[in-house]
Design a protein around this motif. Structure first.
Motif, mmCIF file in Angstrom:
data_model
loop_
_atom_site.group_PDB
_atom_site.id
_atom_site.type_symbol
_atom_site.label_atom_id
_atom_site.label_comp_id
_atom_site.label_asym_id
_atom_site.label_seq_id
_atom_site.Cartn_x
_atom_site.Cartn_y
_atom_site.Cartn_z
ATOM 1 N N VAL A 268 0.773 -0.884 0.138
ATOM 2 C CA VAL A 268 0.271 -0.147 0.396
ATOM 3 C C VAL A 268 1.302 1.146 -0.098
ATOM 4 C CG1 VAL A 268 -1.819 1.209 1.303
ATOM 5 C CG2 VAL A 268 -2.289 -1.350 1.433
ATOM 6 N N GLU A 269 1.937 1.395 0.874
ATOM 7 C CA GLU A 269 2.651 2.249 0.764
ATOM 8 C C GLU A 269 3.515 2.923 -0.820
ATOM 9 O OE1 GLU A 269 6.634 4.790 2.905
ATOM 10 O OE2 GLU A 269 6.604 2.042 2.850
ATOM 11 N N GLY A 270 3.923 1.496 -1.543
ATOM 12 C CA GLY A 270 4.312 1.765 -3.132
ATOM 13 C C GLY A 270 3.480 2.347 -3.991
ATOM 14 N N THR A 271 2.508 1.749 -4.054
ATOM 15 C CA THR A 271 1.151 2.380 -4.483
ATOM 16 C C THR A 271 0.642 3.679 -3.851
ATOM 17 O OG1 THR A 271 0.119 -0.209 -4.720
ATOM 18 C CG2 THR A 271 -1.486 1.673 -4.904
ATOM 19 N N LEU A 272 0.819 4.138 -2.779
ATOM 20 C CA LEU A 272 0.336 5.243 -2.691
ATOM 21 C C LEU A 272 1.891 6.392 -3.061
ATOM 22 C CD1 LEU A 272 -0.632 5.413 1.163
ATOM 23 C CD2 LEU A 272 -1.926 6.720 -0.213
ATOM 24 N N ARG A 273 3.416 6.408 -2.794
ATOM 25 C CA ARG A 273 3.956 7.207 -3.430
ATOM 26 C C ARG A 273 3.508 7.845 -4.734
ATOM 27 N NH1 ARG A 273 7.858 8.295 0.100
ATOM 28 N NH2 ARG A 273 8.081 6.704 1.916
ATOM 29 N N ALA A 274 3.334 6.068 -5.567
ATOM 30 C CA ALA A 274 3.344 6.512 -7.008
ATOM 31 C C ALA A 274 2.026 7.182 -7.444
ATOM 32 C CB ALA A 274 2.732 4.598 -7.573
ATOM 33 N N ALA A 275 0.743 7.408 -6.878
ATOM 34 C CA ALA A 275 -0.180 8.001 -6.542
ATOM 35 C C ALA A 275 0.336 9.282 -6.285
ATOM 36 C CB ALA A 275 -1.323 7.277 -5.817
ATOM 37 N N ASP A 276 0.004 10.631 -7.417
ATOM 38 C CA ASP A 276 -0.652 11.421 -7.694
ATOM 39 C C ASP A 276 -0.757 12.223 -6.360
ATOM 40 O OD1 ASP A 276 -0.167 14.417 -8.207
ATOM 41 O OD2 ASP A 276 -0.665 14.939 -10.267
ATOM 42 N N PRO A 277 -0.512 12.985 -5.539
ATOM 43 C CA PRO A 277 -1.185 13.471 -4.210
ATOM 44 C C PRO A 277 -1.901 14.605 -4.177
ATOM 45 C CG PRO A 277 1.768 13.938 -4.375
ATOM 46 C CD PRO A 277 0.819 13.169 -5.063
ATOM 47 N N ARG A 278 -1.532 15.274 -5.159
ATOM 48 C CA ARG A 278 -2.702 16.331 -6.169
ATOM 49 C C ARG A 278 -4.414 16.317 -5.749
ATOM 50 N NH1 ARG A 278 0.593 18.002 -11.417
ATOM 51 N NH2 ARG A 278 0.436 16.476 -11.964
ATOM 52 N N TYR A 279 -4.903 14.754 -6.081
ATOM 53 C CA TYR A 279 -5.713 14.933 -6.377
ATOM 54 C C TYR A 279 -6.342 15.155 -5.075
ATOM 55 C CZ TYR A 279 -5.389 12.549 -10.181
ATOM 56 O OH TYR A 279 -5.561 12.916 -12.156
ATOM 57 N N GLU A 280 -5.769 14.326 -3.966
ATOM 58 C CA GLU A 280 -6.573 14.757 -2.562
ATOM 59 C C GLU A 280 -5.560 16.069 -2.144
ATOM 60 O OE1 GLU A 280 -3.733 12.397 0.105
ATOM 61 O OE2 GLU A 280 -3.335 10.594 -1.022
ATOM 62 N N GLU A 281 -5.606 17.104 -2.199
ATOM 63 C CA GLU A 281 -5.060 18.604 -2.180
ATOM 64 C C GLU A 281 -6.346 19.421 -3.070
ATOM 65 O OE1 GLU A 281 -1.255 19.357 -3.508
ATOM 66 O OE2 GLU A 281 -0.225 18.482 -2.928
ATOM 67 N N ALA A 282 -6.664 18.943 -4.311
ATOM 68 C CA ALA A 282 -7.284 19.435 -4.859
ATOM 69 C C ALA A 282 -9.076 19.148 -4.142
ATOM 70 C CB ALA A 282 -8.012 18.960 -5.943
ATOM 71 N N ALA A 283 -8.975 18.151 -3.524
ATOM 72 C CA ALA A 283 -10.399 17.676 -2.447
ATOM 73 C C ALA A 283 -10.345 18.514 -1.340
ATOM 74 C CB ALA A 283 -10.439 16.276 -2.313
ATOM 75 N N THR A 284 -9.143 18.671 -1.016
ATOM 76 C CA THR A 284 -9.023 19.927 0.331
ATOM 77 C C THR A 284 -9.555 21.100 0.114
ATOM 78 O OG1 THR A 284 -6.714 19.613 0.160
ATOM 79 C CG2 THR A 284 -7.739 17.869 1.266
ATOM 80 N N THR A 285 -8.978 21.683 -0.726
ATOM 81 C CA THR A 285 -9.272 22.487 -0.700
ATOM 82 C C THR A 285 -10.712 23.426 -1.664
ATOM 83 O OG1 THR A 285 -8.675 22.308 -3.538
ATOM 84 C CG2 THR A 285 -7.129 23.579 -1.857
ATOM 85 N N LEU A 286 -10.911 22.223 -1.837
ATOM 86 C CA LEU A 286 -12.633 22.439 -2.144
ATOM 87 C C LEU A 286 -13.685 22.299 -0.998
ATOM 88 C CD1 LEU A 286 -13.732 20.238 -5.580
ATOM 89 C CD2 LEU A 286 -12.919 22.519 -5.095
ATOM 90 N N GLY A 287 -12.754 21.931 0.146
ATOM 91 C CA GLY A 287 -13.644 22.241 1.683
ATOM 92 C C GLY A 287 -13.721 20.593 2.326
ATOM 93 N N ALA A 288 -13.082 19.579 1.444
ATOM 94 C CA ALA A 288 -12.757 17.991 2.234
ATOM 95 C C ALA A 288 -12.270 18.125 3.242
ATOM 96 C CB ALA A 288 -12.725 17.304 1.185
ATOM 97 N N SER A 289 -12.821 17.517 4.450
ATOM 98 C CA SER A 289 -11.220 17.854 5.438
ATOM 99 C C SER A 289 -9.918 16.337 4.738
ATOM 100 C CB SER A 289 -12.286 16.956 6.918
ATOM 101 O OG SER A 289 -12.183 15.407 6.726
ATOM 102 N N ARG A 290 -9.814 16.785 5.355
ATOM 103 C CA ARG A 290 -8.581 15.151 5.451
ATOM 104 C C ARG A 290 -8.397 13.897 5.109
ATOM 105 N NH1 ARG A 290 -3.250 16.683 5.710
ATOM 106 N NH2 ARG A 290 -2.707 15.044 4.158
ATOM 107 N N PHE A 291 -9.577 13.866 6.286
ATOM 108 C CA PHE A 291 -9.828 11.679 6.422
ATOM 109 C C PHE A 291 -11.096 12.093 5.010
ATOM 110 C CE2 PHE A 291 -13.175 9.202 8.154
ATOM 111 C CZ PHE A 291 -12.831 8.114 8.477
#
Length: 282
Positions: free
Chosen positions: A171-194
């Motif tokens: 899972v860590e390897g998959t997370l490192r390969a995934a683009d974190p900008r999708y999570e950042e975009a979700a948080t900028t739209l008001g979503a919590s980190r969880f």
């Protein structure tokens, strides 16, 4: 003669791509011979297992009560250990992949330590921690009356201890390969980190989680050393398939071969299920 440059009507001159040189695929003898010896070393024991299998009495051996008890217990405990690994391992993998904190390298080393730690040592460590006189176990026993060693729950704990690192690494390897900008975009739209983790990250890393869960389940199913040290070998309660193989090898070698073939079939099924991840060259 092939020109070094070509002219494109829209973009003007461009450099031609160099032609790839064909590399021969024949192996030199100094490499071919040890490669074939290594292949034989890994494959011949499995072939010997198939050759020496008691095919005529196989149905009777595999339908005995002891075998079904061990198989049922193995499947239940391996599945429960995988569930524990998922609940604890996925957040741990996210922490290692996404959060910068002092000592992260040391934490990662400790998480992967059970991969190289002898399983018997892992069982002894679990006894020292969760046994009746252990660091934590004595409080569990005196405060709540909970005893973990030599119980079915102890089997699950021992299997989860050795299997969880496989899931964390995947899972860590998959997370490192995934683009974190999708999570950042979700948080900028008001979503919590969880919420971003649950709605965005988990769907992205689902294949890695599935692969890690299958590897963890297979590792838990085949666990022997930590299980026999921490949980013992009691039929119907802690005797899993690997323990049944060990016991049968002393009294009934044919039964041990039959049980080993069942575990071999499970291992082949796991490899077949993960063929796109582990058995295909990039």
């Amino acid at each position: 003669m092939t020109p070094l440059h070509e002219t494109d009507a829209a973009t003007g001159p461009r450099t031609a791509r160099p032609r790839r040189r064909h590399v021969g695929t024949s192996a030199p003898p100094p490499l071919l011979l040890p490669a074939l010896v290594g292949l034989a070393f890994l494959v011949l024991p499995l072939i010997a297992l198939l050759v020496r299998a008691p095919w005529g009495t196989m149905p009777d051996l595999l339908t005995s009560t002891e075998v079904w008890q061990a198989l049922r217990l193995s499947l239940i405990c391996a599945t429960a250990a995988t569930a524990v690994s998922l609940v604890l391992g996925v957040p741990l993998a996210w922490l290692l992949a996404r959060v910068e904190f002092p000592g992260r390298g040391l934490v990662r080393a400790l998480v992967t330590l059970p991969l190289v730690l002898p399983p018997v040592v892992g069982g002894v460590a679990l006894l020292m921690a969760l046994g009746r006189n252990g660091v934590i176990g004595k409080w569990l026993d005196s405060w709540f009356g909970v005893t973990l060693p030599f119980t079915t729950t102890g089997v699950v704990i021992a299997e989860a201890f050795v299997a969880m690192p496989f899931l964390v690494i995947s899972v860590e390897g998959t997370l490192r390969a995934a683009d974190p900008r999708y999570e950042e975009a979700a948080t900028t739209l008001g979503a919590s980190r969880f919420t971003a983790f649950r709605r965005v990250t988990l769907p992205l890393i689902a294949p890695g989680i599935a692969a890690g869960a299958v590897l963890a389940w297979a590792r838990a199913l085949g666990e022997f050393g930590a299980t026999i040290t921490f949980a013992g070998n009691f039929p119907g309660r802690t005797q899993t398939m690997p323990l049944a193989v060990y016991l049968a090898l002393q009294n009934d070698p044919d039964a041990a071969i039959a049980l080993s073939l069942v575990l071999l079939a499970v291992s082949i099924a796991v490899l077949a299920g993960l063929r796109d991840r582990w058995m295909r060259a990039a």
